[in-house]
Design a protein around this motif. Structure first.
Motif, PDB file in Angstrom:
ATOM      1  N   HIS A 146       0.811  34.005  85.459  1.00 58.65           N
ATOM      2  CA  HIS A 146       1.932  34.697  84.816  1.00 58.65           C
ATOM      3  C   HIS A 146       2.825  35.293  85.903  1.00 58.65           C
ATOM      4  N   ASP A 183       2.033  36.541  77.534  1.00 57.63           N
ATOM      5  CA  ASP A 183       1.284  35.495  78.226  1.00 57.63           C
ATOM      6  C   ASP A 183       1.313  34.191  77.431  1.00 57.63           C
ATOM      7  N   ASP A 220      -0.222  27.117  82.219  1.00 61.11           N
ATOM      8  CA  ASP A 220       1.006  27.520  81.542  1.00 61.11           C
ATOM      9  C   ASP A 220       2.148  26.556  81.861  1.00 61.11           C
TER      10      ASP A 220
END
Length: 299
Positions: A146, A183, A220
């Motif tokens: 993140h 997130d 991600d």
């Protein structure tokens, strides 16, 4: 020469091929400009030799060997795939790999003129890539977290780079918004992880291939979505996200902040090149400034 760098020559590449893959040793060999962690040598018309150079560990190439054959068949743009493995030896104590060559001009030496087509191609490529990865897919290493986990790197880039006409407060605002974004709560998906102008190739004014998967990981997708600003010309990001159609607001916020950080990195590498420092890339500076301008304007 930088201390950890190994001098790689055409003779060395040919000798290694003669030792380990003699059937390829007489093909024409020519150096490919660029490269940092690895150096590329064209091998005939269809292959390339990827030589570990500044990378301290073999992991990036080993990941490519393991996973690129799995990914390639599902992607709408060509990517390099390994065809032979080179083992460390007394002559060259690092790994090297013979891979397919992806034809095209690196974007840091060209420009996209068919912006809408490129946005659609990037979206199609990333939609195909961003599928759930298997449990044994590699985790993120020095990138992939993140944005809040990357603040030290962001600060280092921001303090080191010459901003010129950019306002530091504007850059910090984009970063702060990314840090505040929720997130990623989806599955671990495949992520290229290092999409910047030297890692994509273009032809006929649009994207024609994606290279250098040494950073590939599962996590991600925002790390790749940042390419909407880093790679595409003005106006491309909006079309990209419409075409990609699976990024929520939080992902876009994280991606925009990461695009700001990547732009600063490109500018810093360009600055190093302008000063003649090792590893500097003079042509990355203008690419980084253009990308940062798009990020700040939301284009």
């Amino acid at each position: 020469m930088i201390e950890s760098e190994i001098e790689i020559s055409e003779d060395l590449v040919r000798d290694l091929l003669r030792e380990q893959h003699p059937d390829l040793a007489e093909l024409p060999i020519r150096e490919v400009e660029g490269g940092w962690g690895n150096q590329m040598w064209r091998l005939g018309d269809e292959l390339a030799v990827r030589m570990q150079r500044m990378d301290k560990l073999p992991d990036p190439q080993l990941k490519e060997r393991r996973w690129l054959p799995v990914l390639a068949s599902h992607l709408p743009l060509p990517i390099p795939t390994p065809v032979r493995s080179g083992a460390p030896s007394e002559r060259f104590p690092k790994v090297w790999t013979v891979m397919t060559w992806v034809e095209g001009t690196p974007l840091d030496h060209g420009s996209i003129t068919r912006g809408d087509h490129a946005a659609d191609m990037l979206a199609a490529f990333l939609k195909a890539l961003h599928v759930e990865a298997p449990a044994d897919a590699p985790d993120a290493s020095d990138r992939g977290g993140h944005p809040r986990e990357c603040t030290d790197g962001f600060e280092d880039f921001l303090q080191a780079v010459e901003l010129g006409g950019f306002a530091e407060d504007d850059i910090r605002a984009v970063w702060a918004d990314a840090v505040a974004a929720p997130d990623w709560e989806g599955p671990r998906v495949w992520v290229h992880g290092d999409l910047h102008p030297a890692n994509v190739v273009i032809a006929d004014g649009t994207l024609a291939g994606v290279v250098d998967f040494g950073a590939v990981f599962a996590g991600d997708p925002a790390w790749d979505l940042a390419a909407a600003w880093v790679l595409l010309p003005a106006g491309g990001a909006a079309r990209f996200f419409d075409s990609y159609a699976q990024a929520d607001e939080a992902a876009i916020r994280r991606a925009r902040g990461l695009a700001a950080m990547k732009s600063l990195f490109l500018m810093l590498m360009g600055q190093a090149g302008d000063r003649g420092l090792p590893g500097g890339k003079p042509n990355w500076g203008p690419a980084g400034r253009s990308a940062l301008d798009r990020v700040l304007k939301g284009l």
